[in-house]
Design a protein around this motif. Structure first.
Motif: not given
Ligand code: SAM
Length: 258
Positions: A134, A138, A198, A200-201, A203, A208-210
């Protein structure tokens, strides 16, 4: 274990404890070395034997008759003795957690610490770690960071921790259960409204999502949603000016002496 470079120098001595990182979502993130060690180890030390059994299947690693020893916080001391006897008998152990790098917000600390104290060889087989993965994408400072693991679930203790970050340099990295994200955003909004966050989901996984911004911006971005899955939260104080590494931060690379 076959005679490869890692083992040939240790013939006739105790076995080696290999601390093996495994994927945090995407199976392709397993390293070639981790695969080999998992194929060749005599014994597995696992956080959860069922999870590791499933992982081996997915990776196409035959477990055969190989023993699995569960270690976790409750039985770590007892498991240590079992693992010590295995190493003393010359057998090699692959220690894995359910995902990522063992010991990083995962059990295994006492095992490694006691086996090292007992003079046993302990070798890292590095690989995925959510915190480092992450951090690396980031856009927040990477030249200095502090890993906090899971913040306290109780609001008072959590707020004390977040308020104590005043003056902190570099990036703060947290592992956060998804349901706790709204509370943590509220804490950052209260104590550090200008900090850059941030989320960070999931990963390396399909969803995946930021989500980046100040606490208020992230709150607005997720309004009406219930975040699910695995989340790493990163937070850094705003840096005035263009120098993203801050005024007194160490450079990325050591600088030659003048
Ligand atoms: N040892 C693991 C590592 O090396 O990252 C961490 C284990 S800890 C029990 C699990 C926490 O790591 C999750 O609650 C989440 O905060 C973070 N995490 C694990 N996998 C993740 C992923 N795919 N995306 C974002 N965060 C993740």
């Amino acid at each position: 274990m076959s005679e490869d470079l890692e083992t040939v120098s240790r013939q006739n001595g105790p076995g080696t404890l290999f601390v093996v990182a495994t994927p945090i979502g995407n199976l392709e993130d397993i390293t070639l070395r981790a695969l080999r060690v998992l194929r060749e180890a005599d014994v597995f030390a696992c956080e959860d034997t069922r999870t590791t059994g499933m992982l081996l299947k997915l990776l196409g690693v035959e477990r055969g008759e190989r023993r699995m020893v569960a270690y976790h916080d409750v039985n770590e001391r007892r498991a240590c003795q079992v693992l010590l006897d295995i190493l003393k008998s010359g057998q090699n152990i692959a220690l894995v957690s359910d995902a990522g790098t063992p010991l990083i917000s995962d059990p295994g600390y006492r095992v490694v610490s006691l086996l090292r104290e007992a003079g046993m060889p302990v070798v890292a087989v590095p690989g995925p770690c959510a915190a480092v993965a992450a951090l690396g994408v980031s856009g927040l400072p990477t030249d200095r960071f502090t890993f906090f693991g899971f913040p306290p679930a109780k609001s008072g203790r959590r707020q004390r921790l977040i308020s104590s970050l005043d003056g902190m340099r570099g990036t703060c990295v947290f592992y956060v259960p998804a349901r706790q994200i709204p509370a943590l955003l509220t804490d950052f909004q209260a104590f550090h409204p200008r900090w850059r966050l941030v989320v960070a989901r999931e990963l390396t996984k399909m969803f995946e999502e930021f989500i980046a911004g100040t606490a208020a911006e992230v709150q607005a971005a997720i309004a009406g949603r219930t975040l699910k899955g695995e989340v790493t939260l990163l937070a850094a104080a705003p840096i005035e000016g263009d120098d993203a590494s801050g005024d007194d931060m160490t450079a990325t690379q050591p600088q030659p002496e003048e």
